[in-house]
Design a protein around this motif. Structure first.
Motif, PDB file in Angstrom:
ATOM      1  N   SER A 101       0.823  -1.219   0.000  1.00  0.00           N
ATOM      2  CA  SER A 101       0.000   0.000   0.000  1.00  0.00           C
ATOM      3  C   SER A 101       0.857   1.268   0.000  1.00  0.00           C
ATOM      4  CB  SER A 101      -0.927   0.002   1.218  1.00  0.00           C
ATOM      5  OG  SER A 101      -0.166   0.076   2.407  1.00  0.00           O
ATOM      6  N   MET A 102       2.167   1.101   0.153  1.00  0.00           N
ATOM      7  CA  MET A 102       3.084   2.242   0.191  1.00  0.00           C
ATOM      8  C   MET A 102       3.711   2.536  -1.173  1.00  0.00           C
ATOM      9  SD  MET A 102       3.187   3.345   3.237  1.00  0.00           S
ATOM     10  CE  MET A 102       2.207   2.793   4.591  1.00  0.00           C
ATOM     11  N   ALA A 103       3.324   1.811  -2.211  1.00  0.00           N
ATOM     12  CA  ALA A 103       3.967   1.953  -3.519  1.00  0.00           C
ATOM     13  C   ALA A 103       3.886   3.380  -4.056  1.00  0.00           C
ATOM     14  CB  ALA A 103       3.365   0.965  -4.514  1.00  0.00           C
ATOM     15  N   THR A 104       2.726   3.999  -3.966  1.00  0.00           N
ATOM     16  CA  THR A 104       2.592   5.367  -4.473  1.00  0.00           C
ATOM     17  C   THR A 104       3.445   6.331  -3.654  1.00  0.00           C
ATOM     18  OG1 THR A 104       0.351   4.840  -5.199  1.00  0.00           O
ATOM     19  CG2 THR A 104       0.945   7.160  -5.122  1.00  0.00           C
ATOM     20  N   LEU A 105       3.478   6.151  -2.343  1.00  0.00           N
ATOM     21  CA  LEU A 105       4.300   7.001  -1.483  1.00  0.00           C
ATOM     22  C   LEU A 105       5.792   6.827  -1.808  1.00  0.00           C
ATOM     23  CD1 LEU A 105       4.639   8.948   0.882  1.00  0.00           C
ATOM     24  CD2 LEU A 105       4.517   6.986   2.414  1.00  0.00           C
ATOM     25  N   ILE A 106       6.216   5.609  -2.051  1.00  0.00           N
ATOM     26  CA  ILE A 106       7.609   5.355  -2.420  1.00  0.00           C
ATOM     27  C   ILE A 106       7.908   6.038  -3.753  1.00  0.00           C
ATOM     28  CG2 ILE A 106       9.237   3.554  -3.165  1.00  0.00           C
ATOM     29  CD1 ILE A 106       7.850   1.716  -1.050  1.00  0.00           C
ATOM     30  N   GLY A 107       7.017   5.881  -4.723  1.00  0.00           N
ATOM     31  CA  GLY A 107       7.198   6.538  -6.019  1.00  0.00           C
ATOM     32  C   GLY A 107       7.256   8.049  -5.905  1.00  0.00           C
ATOM     33  N   LEU A 108       6.373   8.617  -5.088  1.00  0.00           N
ATOM     34  CA  LEU A 108       6.397  10.069  -4.849  1.00  0.00           C
ATOM     35  C   LEU A 108       7.711  10.506  -4.212  1.00  0.00           C
ATOM     36  CD1 LEU A 108       2.843  11.010  -3.495  1.00  0.00           C
ATOM     37  CD2 LEU A 108       4.006  12.011  -5.460  1.00  0.00           C
ATOM     38  N   SER A 109       8.212   9.731  -3.276  1.00  0.00           N
ATOM     39  CA  SER A 109       9.477  10.062  -2.614  1.00  0.00           C
ATOM     40  C   SER A 109      10.625  10.078  -3.622  1.00  0.00           C
ATOM     41  CB  SER A 109       9.780   9.065  -1.491  1.00  0.00           C
ATOM     42  OG  SER A 109       8.787   9.126  -0.501  1.00  0.00           O
ATOM     43  N   ILE A 110      10.642   9.100  -4.512  1.00  0.00           N
ATOM     44  CA  ILE A 110      11.678   9.057  -5.551  1.00  0.00           C
ATOM     45  C   ILE A 110      11.554  10.276  -6.458  1.00  0.00           C
ATOM     46  CG2 ILE A 110      12.492   7.789  -7.587  1.00  0.00           C
ATOM     47  CD1 ILE A 110      11.546   5.196  -6.101  1.00  0.00           C
ATOM     48  N   GLN A 111      10.327  10.575  -6.878  1.00  0.00           N
ATOM     49  CA  GLN A 111      10.092  11.731  -7.749  1.00  0.00           C
ATOM     50  C   GLN A 111      10.534  13.029  -7.092  1.00  0.00           C
ATOM     51  OE1 GLN A 111       5.954  11.681  -9.013  1.00  0.00           O
ATOM     52  NE2 GLN A 111       6.584  11.824 -11.136  1.00  0.00           N
ATOM     53  N   VAL A 112      10.129  13.238  -5.866  1.00  0.00           N
ATOM     54  CA  VAL A 112      10.466  14.473  -5.156  1.00  0.00           C
ATOM     55  C   VAL A 112      11.981  14.603  -4.995  1.00  0.00           C
ATOM     56  CG1 VAL A 112      10.296  15.659  -2.923  1.00  0.00           C
ATOM     57  CG2 VAL A 112       8.248  14.716  -3.996  1.00  0.00           C
ATOM     58  N   GLN A 113      12.651  13.526  -4.616  1.00  0.00           N
ATOM     59  CA  GLN A 113      14.107  13.575  -4.452  1.00  0.00           C
ATOM     60  C   GLN A 113      14.785  13.994  -5.754  1.00  0.00           C
ATOM     61  OE1 GLN A 113      16.038  13.645  -1.999  1.00  0.00           O
ATOM     62  NE2 GLN A 113      18.050  13.170  -2.823  1.00  0.00           N
ATOM     63  N   LEU A 114      14.369  13.383  -6.866  1.00  0.00           N
ATOM     64  CA  LEU A 114      14.986  13.714  -8.148  1.00  0.00           C
ATOM     65  C   LEU A 114      14.636  15.129  -8.593  1.00  0.00           C
ATOM     66  CD1 LEU A 114      14.628  10.322 -10.037  1.00  0.00           C
ATOM     67  CD2 LEU A 114      16.711  11.346  -9.078  1.00  0.00           C
ATOM     68  N   LEU A 115      13.395  15.541  -8.394  1.00  0.00           N
ATOM     69  CA  LEU A 115      13.003  16.909  -8.780  1.00  0.00           C
ATOM     70  C   LEU A 115      13.752  17.955  -7.961  1.00  0.00           C
ATOM     71  CD1 LEU A 115       9.166  16.393  -9.278  1.00  0.00           C
ATOM     72  CD2 LEU A 115      10.895  16.760 -11.059  1.00  0.00           C
ATOM     73  N   ARG A 116      14.040  17.654  -6.703  1.00  0.00           N
ATOM     74  CA  ARG A 116      14.790  18.583  -5.857  1.00  0.00           C
ATOM     75  C   ARG A 116      16.278  18.610  -6.205  1.00  0.00           C
ATOM     76  NH1 ARG A 116      12.298  17.342   0.197  1.00  0.00           N
ATOM     77  NH2 ARG A 116      10.254  18.282  -0.173  1.00  0.00           N
ATOM     78  N   ALA A 117      16.828  17.467  -6.641  1.00  0.00           N
ATOM     79  CA  ALA A 117      18.277  17.345  -6.824  1.00  0.00           C
ATOM     80  C   ALA A 117      18.751  17.663  -8.238  1.00  0.00           C
ATOM     81  CB  ALA A 117      18.726  15.938  -6.440  1.00  0.00           C
ATOM     82  N   LEU A 118      17.901  17.477  -9.221  1.00  0.00           N
ATOM     83  CA  LEU A 118      18.326  17.632 -10.613  1.00  0.00           C
ATOM     84  C   LEU A 118      17.959  18.998 -11.178  1.00  0.00           C
ATOM     85  CD1 LEU A 118      17.173  14.152 -11.961  1.00  0.00           C
ATOM     86  CD2 LEU A 118      19.533  14.901 -11.568  1.00  0.00           C
ATOM     87  N   PRO A 119      18.669  19.425 -12.209  1.00  0.00           N
ATOM     88  CA  PRO A 119      18.272  20.651 -12.898  1.00  0.00           C
ATOM     89  C   PRO A 119      16.855  20.505 -13.462  1.00  0.00           C
ATOM     90  CG  PRO A 119      20.463  19.948 -13.599  1.00  0.00           C
ATOM     91  CD  PRO A 119      19.894  18.839 -12.763  1.00  0.00           C
ATOM     92  N   THR A 120      16.155  21.605 -13.600  1.00  0.00           N
ATOM     93  CA  THR A 120      14.745  21.573 -14.015  1.00  0.00           C
ATOM     94  C   THR A 120      14.542  21.107 -15.450  1.00  0.00           C
ATOM     95  OG1 THR A 120      14.877  23.908 -14.601  1.00  0.00           O
ATOM     96  CG2 THR A 120      14.052  23.369 -12.395  1.00  0.00           C
ATOM     97  N   ARG A 121      15.593  21.001 -16.236  1.00  0.00           N
ATOM     98  CA  ARG A 121      15.440  20.571 -17.636  1.00  0.00           C
ATOM     99  C   ARG A 121      15.073  19.092 -17.751  1.00  0.00           C
ATOM    100  NH1 ARG A 121      21.624  20.637 -17.967  1.00  0.00           N
ATOM    101  NH2 ARG A 121      22.072  18.405 -17.929  1.00  0.00           N
ATOM    102  N   PHE A 122      15.232  18.324 -16.668  1.00  0.00           N
ATOM    103  CA  PHE A 122      14.953  16.895 -16.725  1.00  0.00           C
ATOM    104  C   PHE A 122      13.475  16.603 -16.564  1.00  0.00           C
ATOM    105  CE2 PHE A 122      19.428  16.778 -15.667  1.00  0.00           C
ATOM    106  CZ  PHE A 122      19.883  15.733 -16.451  1.00  0.00           C
ATOM    107  N   LYS A 123      12.972  15.679 -17.379  1.00  0.00           N
ATOM    108  CA  LYS A 123      11.633  15.145 -17.203  1.00  0.00           C
ATOM    109  C   LYS A 123      11.807  13.830 -16.448  1.00  0.00           C
ATOM    110  CE  LYS A 123       7.435  13.680 -19.350  1.00  0.00           C
ATOM    111  NZ  LYS A 123       7.104  12.433 -19.960  1.00  0.00           N
ATOM    112  N   VAL A 124      11.227  13.749 -15.272  1.00  0.00           N
ATOM    113  CA  VAL A 124      11.385  12.575 -14.413  1.00  0.00           C
ATOM    114  C   VAL A 124      10.124  11.730 -14.496  1.00  0.00           C
ATOM    115  CG1 VAL A 124      11.696  11.795 -12.031  1.00  0.00           C
ATOM    116  CG2 VAL A 124      12.944  13.800 -12.854  1.00  0.00           C
ATOM    117  N   SER A 125      10.307  10.448 -14.761  1.00  0.00           N
ATOM    118  CA  SER A 125       9.209   9.496 -14.815  1.00  0.00           C
ATOM    119  C   SER A 125       9.523   8.373 -13.829  1.00  0.00           C
ATOM    120  CB  SER A 125       9.085   8.940 -16.236  1.00  0.00           C
ATOM    121  OG  SER A 125       8.235   7.830 -16.261  1.00  0.00           O
ATOM    122  N   VAL A 126       8.586   8.094 -12.929  1.00  0.00           N
ATOM    123  CA  VAL A 126       8.767   7.023 -11.945  1.00  0.00           C
ATOM    124  C   VAL A 126       7.611   6.044 -12.114  1.00  0.00           C
ATOM    125  CG1 VAL A 126       8.940   6.460  -9.493  1.00  0.00           C
ATOM    126  CG2 VAL A 126       9.929   8.594 -10.348  1.00  0.00           C
TER     127      VAL A 126
END
Length: 172
Positions: A101-126
């Motif tokens: 039941s935590m799959a979406t939360l895990i995916g969101l955590s991965i997305q947020v980490q990458l969006l915070r760490a990478l330059p904005t030019r990247f399109k992140v798909s999880v």
């Protein structure tokens, strides 16, 4: 970690962490244009904490370096390499159990980490690794919907849980 009344996976299988990446002097040189690679993306997200256990996603084998691809679309074909002009990062993760039941939360955590760490030019798909979750299409649909992701990140409680997942543990 989020306080849960009942753990879904009481005894998760633990995996050995990858060795730390050796950083070359060229990679440390600020005057050299250094492209992102799969290992660098993996290093950005490997220490995300599982919302249910005091372990990282890497230790639970939720993330594997083989499931991280830096993609470039070229003539309707997906070519696995880095294009510094037009980057797309695709991360697939495998929940520890098929009905997590935590799959979406895990995916969101991965997305947020990458969006915070990478330059904005990247399109992140999880996404959930195909065949690894009972509600794979529903989870992937939620993670791909920009409006749902934005709404989730406006939820103070949910953002607090995500931030706990992103907080580095001592010794990590």
């Amino acid at each position: 970690m989020a306080k849960l009344e009942k753990l879904e996976n009481l005894n998760p299988k633990l995996f050995r962490r990858c060795d730390d990446r050796v950083i070359s002097s060229e990679e440390q040189d600020e005057n050299v244009c250094d492209e992102f690679d799969n290992r660098e993306i993996f290093d950005l997200i490997r220490s995300i904490n599982d919302p249910e256990h005091p372990l990282t996603l890497e230790e639970l084998n939720v993330l594997e370096i083989n499931n991280i691809h830096i993609l470039k679309t070229f003539l309707k074909h997906v070519v696995f390499h880095v294009d510094n002009q037009n980057n797309e990062i695709n991360v697939r993760f495998t929940p520890t159990i098929p009905h997590c039941s935590m799959a979406t939360l895990i995916g969101l955590s991965i997305q947020v980490q990458l969006l915070r760490a990478l330059p904005t030019r990247f399109k992140v798909s999880v996404q959930v690794t195909p065949g690894s979750h009972a509600s794979e299409s529903a989870v992937n649909k939620q993670l791909a919907d920009k409006e749902r992701v934005a709404a989730a990140l406006e939820n103070t409680y949910l953002l607090e849980v995500i931030n706990q997942c992103l907080t580095l543990k001592q010794g990590a």
